[in-house]
Motif scaffolding. Structure first.
Motif, PDB file in Angstrom:
ATOM      1  N   GLN A  45       7.133   3.206 -65.328  1.00  0.00           N
ATOM      2  CA  GLN A  45       6.868   3.739 -63.991  1.00  0.00           C
ATOM      3  C   GLN A  45       7.896   4.798 -63.613  1.00  0.00           C
ATOM      4  N   GLU A  46       9.163   4.564 -63.985  1.00  0.00           N
ATOM      5  CA  GLU A  46      10.192   5.581 -63.726  1.00  0.00           C
ATOM      6  C   GLU A  46       9.907   6.849 -64.518  1.00  0.00           C
ATOM      7  N   ALA A  47       9.469   6.681 -65.780  1.00  0.00           N
ATOM      8  CA  ALA A  47       9.132   7.855 -66.596  1.00  0.00           C
ATOM      9  C   ALA A  47       7.942   8.599 -65.999  1.00  0.00           C
ATOM     10  N   GLU A  54       8.165  16.699 -62.650  1.00  0.00           N
ATOM     11  CA  GLU A  54       8.120  17.886 -63.505  1.00  0.00           C
ATOM     12  C   GLU A  54       6.786  18.612 -63.349  1.00  0.00           C
ATOM     13  N   TRP A  55       5.695  17.853 -63.238  1.00  0.00           N
ATOM     14  CA  TRP A  55       4.375  18.450 -63.085  1.00  0.00           C
ATOM     15  C   TRP A  55       4.299  19.232 -61.780  1.00  0.00           C
ATOM     16  N   SER A  56       4.821  18.659 -60.704  1.00  0.00           N
ATOM     17  CA  SER A  56       4.761  19.374 -59.432  1.00  0.00           C
ATOM     18  C   SER A  56       5.638  20.625 -59.475  1.00  0.00           C
TER      19      SER A  56
END
Length: 141
Positions: A45-47, A54-56
């Motif tokens: 979940q942290e990953a 990173e996607w945003s």
């Protein structure tokens, strides 16, 4: 003297205590496995949260616009680039005769043709051993 029923009851009590001992250790092992899986779930979940951040960042419109301006050679569409009618669409390109490269030009202009390899005759060379020929072609007029 000990009666038969006492021996049977003692045997059943020993058997039950052995089963209880085995079951309790098995439950402890499964509890440790569950705790390990919960830790792995939290780690994943942290990953996922990091990947979402990173996607945003990667999909930020200002960043994409700046990269497009820096890396792409794009500009506003000029009036001459717009096709006004179907008749202005160029016809399909036809190959140029390799033996007469100065012959009829293509619709969009002449396209550079690769020169023949030195020493190559009019017959095409056979493919090297072990290679696969996907297609062959012949230029016709």
């Amino acid at each position: 003297m000990i009666s038969k029923s006492t021996v049977i009851w003692l045997g059943l009590a020993g058997l039950a205590s052995g089963a209880l001992f085995h079951t309790s250790y098995r439950v402890q092992a499964l509890g440790e496995d569950l705790a390990g899986l919960n830790r792995a779930i939290i780690h994943e979940q942290e990953a996922i949260q990091i990947l979402k951040a990173e996607w945003s960042y990667m999909n930020d419109p200002t960043r994409i616009e700046e990269m497009a301006r820096r890396h792409l050679v794009l500009g506003p569409t000029a009036a001459g680039q717009v096709i006004a009618s179907v008749e202005t669409i160029p016809a399909r390109l036809h190959p140029v005769d390799p033996d007469a490269p100065q012959g009829p030009a293509l619709v969009a202009g002449t396209v550079p043709m690769p020169s023949r390899k030195p020493g190559a005759g009019s017959q095409p060379a056979s493919p090297p051993a072990g290679s696969v020929v996907l297609a062959t072609y012949k230029v016709t007029q």
